[in-house]
Motif scaffolding. Structure first.
Motif, PDB file in Angstrom:
ATOM      1  N   TRP A 179     -19.499 -27.213  11.522  1.00 39.23           N
ATOM      2  CA  TRP A 179     -19.899 -27.818  10.261  1.00 39.23           C
ATOM      3  C   TRP A 179     -20.404 -26.738   9.312  1.00 39.23           C
ATOM      4  N   ARG A 180     -20.183 -26.944   8.005  1.00 36.53           N
ATOM      5  CA  ARG A 180     -20.703 -26.025   6.997  1.00 36.53           C
ATOM      6  C   ARG A 180     -21.357 -26.842   5.893  1.00 36.53           C
ATOM      7  N   LEU A 181     -22.246 -26.171   5.169  1.00 34.55           N
ATOM      8  CA  LEU A 181     -22.960 -26.804   4.055  1.00 34.55           C
ATOM      9  C   LEU A 181     -22.799 -25.889   2.845  1.00 34.55           C
ATOM     10  N   MET A 182     -22.159 -26.416   1.804  1.00 35.47           N
ATOM     11  CA  MET A 182     -21.876 -25.624   0.600  1.00 35.47           C
ATOM     12  C   MET A 182     -22.541 -26.266  -0.608  1.00 35.47           C
ATOM     13  N   GLU A 183     -22.954 -25.412  -1.562  1.00 32.68           N
ATOM     14  CA  GLU A 183     -23.550 -25.961  -2.775  1.00 32.68           C
ATOM     15  C   GLU A 183     -22.524 -26.834  -3.499  1.00 32.68           C
ATOM     16  N   ARG A 184     -23.022 -27.908  -4.082  1.00 33.73           N
ATOM     17  CA  ARG A 184     -22.160 -28.782  -4.876  1.00 33.73           C
ATOM     18  C   ARG A 184     -22.333 -28.413  -6.345  1.00 33.73           C
ATOM     19  N   ILE A 185     -21.232 -28.070  -6.996  1.00 32.34           N
ATOM     20  CA  ILE A 185     -21.296 -27.597  -8.380  1.00 32.34           C
ATOM     21  C   ILE A 185     -21.600 -28.780  -9.297  1.00 32.34           C
ATOM     22  N   PRO A 186     -22.682 -28.684 -10.090  1.00 36.01           N
ATOM     23  CA  PRO A 186     -23.083 -29.835 -10.922  1.00 36.01           C
ATOM     24  C   PRO A 186     -22.118 -30.059 -12.096  1.00 36.01           C
ATOM     25  N   ASP A 187     -22.091 -31.314 -12.546  1.00 35.07           N
ATOM     26  CA  ASP A 187     -21.313 -31.711 -13.727  1.00 35.07           C
ATOM     27  C   ASP A 187     -19.824 -31.417 -13.574  1.00 35.07           C
ATOM     28  N   ALA A 188     -19.332 -31.438 -12.340  1.00 38.66           N
ATOM     29  CA  ALA A 188     -17.936 -31.090 -12.083  1.00 38.66           C
ATOM     30  C   ALA A 188     -17.131 -32.334 -11.723  1.00 38.66           C
ATOM     31  N   VAL A 189     -15.912 -32.392 -12.237  1.00 40.05           N
ATOM     32  CA  VAL A 189     -15.009 -33.508 -11.937  1.00 40.05           C
ATOM     33  C   VAL A 189     -13.613 -32.962 -11.640  1.00 40.05           C
ATOM     34  N   ASN A 190     -12.845 -33.777 -10.894  1.00 41.09           N
ATOM     35  CA  ASN A 190     -11.428 -33.499 -10.672  1.00 41.09           C
ATOM     36  C   ASN A 190     -10.600 -34.246 -11.705  1.00 41.09           C
ATOM     37  N   LEU A 191      -9.384 -33.794 -11.930  1.00 41.11           N
ATOM     38  CA  LEU A 191      -8.416 -34.530 -12.735  1.00 41.11           C
ATOM     39  C   LEU A 191      -7.329 -35.081 -11.803  1.00 41.11           C
ATOM     40  N   THR A 192      -6.923 -36.316 -12.051  1.00 42.25           N
ATOM     41  CA  THR A 192      -5.829 -36.866 -11.252  1.00 42.25           C
ATOM     42  C   THR A 192      -4.476 -36.462 -11.821  1.00 42.25           C
ATOM     43  N   LEU A 226      -7.596 -35.143   3.153  1.00 36.33           N
ATOM     44  CA  LEU A 226      -6.804 -35.589   4.298  1.00 36.33           C
ATOM     45  C   LEU A 226      -7.060 -34.762   5.550  1.00 36.33           C
ATOM     46  N   ILE A 227      -7.798 -33.657   5.419  1.00 37.38           N
ATOM     47  CA  ILE A 227      -7.906 -32.725   6.546  1.00 37.38           C
ATOM     48  C   ILE A 227      -9.325 -32.688   7.107  1.00 37.38           C
ATOM     49  N   ASN A 228     -10.292 -32.272   6.310  1.00 33.42           N
ATOM     50  CA  ASN A 228     -11.669 -32.158   6.786  1.00 33.42           C
ATOM     51  C   ASN A 228     -12.462 -33.420   6.462  1.00 33.42           C
ATOM     52  N   ASP A 229     -13.509 -33.691   7.273  1.00 30.63           N
ATOM     53  CA  ASP A 229     -14.429 -34.795   6.990  1.00 30.63           C
ATOM     54  C   ASP A 229     -15.526 -34.267   6.083  1.00 30.63           C
ATOM     55  N   THR A 230     -15.736 -34.932   4.940  1.00 30.05           N
ATOM     56  CA  THR A 230     -16.576 -34.390   3.884  1.00 30.05           C
ATOM     57  C   THR A 230     -17.613 -35.409   3.449  1.00 30.05           C
ATOM     58  N   PHE A 231     -18.859 -34.925   3.253  1.00 29.46           N
ATOM     59  CA  PHE A 231     -19.966 -35.805   2.893  1.00 29.46           C
ATOM     60  C   PHE A 231     -20.804 -35.163   1.784  1.00 29.46           C
ATOM     61  N   SER A 232     -21.424 -36.032   0.997  1.00 31.34           N
ATOM     62  CA  SER A 232     -22.347 -35.606  -0.053  1.00 31.34           C
ATOM     63  C   SER A 232     -23.773 -35.696   0.488  1.00 31.34           C
ATOM     64  N   VAL A 233     -24.543 -34.607   0.304  1.00 31.23           N
ATOM     65  CA  VAL A 233     -25.905 -34.514   0.824  1.00 31.23           C
ATOM     66  C   VAL A 233     -26.807 -33.971  -0.280  1.00 31.23           C
ATOM     67  N   PRO A 288     -23.073 -18.814   8.994  1.00 29.25           N
ATOM     68  CA  PRO A 288     -22.758 -19.676   7.845  1.00 29.25           C
ATOM     69  C   PRO A 288     -22.230 -21.043   8.273  1.00 29.25           C
ATOM     70  N   PHE A 289     -22.546 -21.447   9.486  1.00 31.25           N
ATOM     71  CA  PHE A 289     -22.085 -22.756   9.984  1.00 31.25           C
ATOM     72  C   PHE A 289     -23.008 -23.190  11.118  1.00 31.25           C
ATOM     73  N   VAL A 290     -22.870 -24.469  11.499  1.00 29.50           N
ATOM     74  CA  VAL A 290     -23.618 -25.044  12.618  1.00 29.50           C
ATOM     75  C   VAL A 290     -22.620 -25.640  13.600  1.00 29.50           C
ATOM     76  N   ARG A 291     -22.838 -25.383  14.867  1.00 25.89           N
ATOM     77  CA  ARG A 291     -22.023 -26.002  15.911  1.00 25.89           C
ATOM     78  C   ARG A 291     -22.700 -27.294  16.358  1.00 25.89           C
ATOM     79  N   VAL A 339     -22.420 -30.142  -0.247  1.00 21.87           N
ATOM     80  CA  VAL A 339     -21.273 -30.759   0.408  1.00 21.87           C
ATOM     81  C   VAL A 339     -21.328 -30.368   1.879  1.00 21.87           C
ATOM     82  N   LEU A 340     -21.398 -31.355   2.751  1.00 22.55           N
ATOM     83  CA  LEU A 340     -21.393 -31.145   4.204  1.00 22.55           C
ATOM     84  C   LEU A 340     -19.987 -31.427   4.712  1.00 22.55           C
ATOM     85  N   GLN A 341     -19.447 -30.519   5.498  1.00 26.15           N
ATOM     86  CA  GLN A 341     -18.036 -30.646   5.866  1.00 26.15           C
ATOM     87  C   GLN A 341     -17.800 -30.197   7.307  1.00 26.15           C
ATOM     88  N   ARG A 342     -17.013 -30.988   8.002  1.00 27.46           N
ATOM     89  CA  ARG A 342     -16.551 -30.631   9.348  1.00 27.46           C
ATOM     90  C   ARG A 342     -15.132 -30.084   9.235  1.00 27.46           C
TER      91      ARG A 342
END
Length: 371
Positions: free
Chosen positions: A104-117, A32-39, A94-97, A47-50
Motif C-alpha cells: 500500500w502507498r499513501l500519496m498527497e491528493r492535489i487540491p482543486d483538481a479534476v479529470n476530464l471525460t 481498473l487496476i489498483n484499489d484506490t481510496f480517499s483519506v 515509501p509503502f506499507v506491507r 490517496v491510499l492505494q493498493r
C-alpha cells in the motif's frame, strides 16, 4: 473502516507518517487496476492505494521509480507540473506491507483538481499537450537507467505482432462463422502493415532516437486540471513510469484524445482522427519540448501516431483470439469490436497523412518558446 476485500484501512493509514485518518475512508475513482481510496489526516487529503500484484508483480520497483521521480521533481522548479508526494512509513519506506502481503502507498491528493471525460474546448487540448510536454521536460535530465522496468515488454510492438500471428490458428474454426469476414479483413489490414510494427525499434537501433523516461499511459483520464481555471496541474497514475520512447507517449496521447468516439462506442460509430485537436495538442507539446527533441525524433512522429492505434488494435484482437484473457469485456466479441475501432483509426490517420505531417512541421518549427 473495513473494506470487504481488504484489512483495516484505518490501520494501514495510521502506519504512515501522515498520521491516522480523521474521517471516513472512501473509494475513489473508477480505476481498473489498483484499489484506490480517499483519506484525510491532520496533514491534509491523501490517496491510499493498493498496487495490484497480478498486473505489477514487483511493486517495490514501481515505488523505487516513484521515489526517483519525486526526488527529481523536487529539484526541478519552474516546470509547472506537480508530482504527488509520497508519505513514508515508520521504517522510512515509501509503502506499507499489509498482513496479507499487499503493498500500500499513501500519496498527497492535489487540491482543486479534476479529470476530464472528454475534450470539449481548444484550451483543454492545449492543456493536454502542455501537461505531457512538461512531464517530458521535467524528466529530460533524469537518466532512464535510474529507473527499473515496471512493465517489461510494454510497447514492444514486434512482440505484440508475433503473439498475434501465433494466436491466429486458434481462430481457424471461427473464420467460417459470423465473425469470419471481420476477422479476415482485420488480418489482411494487419498483414499489409507488418513493417509499421518495426518502425520505432529500427529507429532506436539506428541511433535515430533514444530511450528516455516515459509516463507510459498519458491518456486524458490521467491528466488533472484545475477546477476553476482549467490549467493542467499534474499527470497521475505513474505506475508505468519507466525507460521507454517518448514517441510512444505522444502517439498514445493523440490516439486517446483525437478519436472522439472513444475505444468502445455504440455500433455504427466510425473512428476518426480529429486534426484540430491534434494541432492544439501538438502545438502546446512542442512549445515545451522543441528545444530538446531532435530531427530524428520528429522524423518518426507521424509513424508513431499511427503505430499506437495499430498496436492497441493488435492487442485487442489477440485477446479476442485467445479467449478474452487480458482485457475486461462485458460480452464476447467486445475485444473484436474494439480492435476494429483502433484499426479504423489507423486507416483514418493514414488518409490524413499529408495534413498530419504539416501539423507536425508547423508545431515544431522554431519560434515560440515554452509557456
Amino acid at each position: 473502516m473495513h473494506h470487504p476485500e481488504h484489512p483495516d484501512l484505518a490501520e494501514i493509514t495510521a502506519a504512515f507518517a501522515a498520521g491516522p485518518a480523521i474521517g471516513p475512508i472512501e473509494p475513489l475513482g473508477q480505476g481498473l487496476i489498483n484499489d484506490t481510496f480517499s483519506v484525510v489526516t491532520d496533514k491534509g487529503p491523501f490517496v491510499l492505494q493498493r498496487i495490484n500484484p497480478r498486473v505489477f508483480p514487483e511493486p517495490e520497483r514501481i515505488m523505487a521509480n516513484l521515489e526517483a521521480l519525486a526526488e527529481h521533481a523536487a529539484r526541478s522548479s519552474g516546470i509547472g507540473l506537480r508530482v504527488p508526494g509520497l508519505s513514508r512509513a515508520a521504517d522510512g519506506a515509501p509503502f506499507v506491507r499489509a498482513p496479507d502481503g499487499a503493498l500500500w502507498r499513501l500519496m498527497e491528493r492535489i487540491p482543486d483538481a479534476v479529470n476530464l471525460t472528454r475534450i470539449e474546448q481548444p484550451h483543454q487540448a492545449r492543456g493536454v499537450g502542455s501537461a505531457l510536454g512538461r512531464f517530458h521536460r521535467l524528466t529530460r535530465d533524469l537518466p532512464p537507467g535510474r529507473l527499473g522496468l515496471s512493465l517489461p515488454g510494454f510497447h514492444r510492438t514486434p512482440d505484440y505482432l508475433a503473439r498475434h500471428l501465433a494466436a491466429r490458428p486458434l481462430s481457424a474454426w471461427a473464420t467460417g462463422g459470423d465473425e469470419g469476414p471481420v476477422l479476415r479483413a482485420c488480418f489482411d489490414f494487419i498483414d499489409a502493415r507488418h513493417g509499421l510494427a518495426q518502425v520505432l525499434e529500427q529507429a532506436l537501433e539506428a541511433g535515430q532516437i533514444r530511450q528516455r523516461v516515459i509516463h507510459g499511459d498519458p491518456k486524458l483520464d490521467n491528466i488533472l486540471f484545475h477546477r476553476e481555471d482549467g490549467r493542467p496541474l499534474a499527470l497521475i497514475d505513474l505506475d508505468t513510469v519507466q525507460p521507454g520512447l517518448i514517441q510512444h507517449d505522444l502517439g498514445d496521447c493523440l490516439r486517446s484524445c483525437c478519436n472522439r468516439i472513444g475505444e468502445s462506442p455504440e455500433d455504427g460509430a466510425r473512428a476518426a482522427f480529429d486534426l484540430d485537436l491534434c494541432a492544439a495538442i501538438l502545438d502546446a507539446y512542442a512549445a515545451e519540448t522543441r528545444d530538446f527533441l531532435g530531427p530524428g525524433d520528429l522524423a518518426v512522429l507521424y509513424d508513431s501516431i499511427r503505430l499506437m492505434p495499430f498496436e492497441l488494435g493488435l492487442r485487442f484482437l489477440t485477446d479476442h483470439l485467445e479467449g478474452d484473457r487480458y482485457f475486461r469485456v462485458a460480452f464476447r466479441g467486445q475485444n473484436l469490436r474494439k480492435a476494429r475501432i483502433q484499426l479504423d483509426l489507423v486507416a483514418d490517420i493514414e488518409s490524413k497523412e499529408d495534413a498530419i505531417r504539416r501539423i507536425i512541421a508547423s508545431a515544431f518549427a522554431a519560434g515560440s518558446s515554452p509557456l
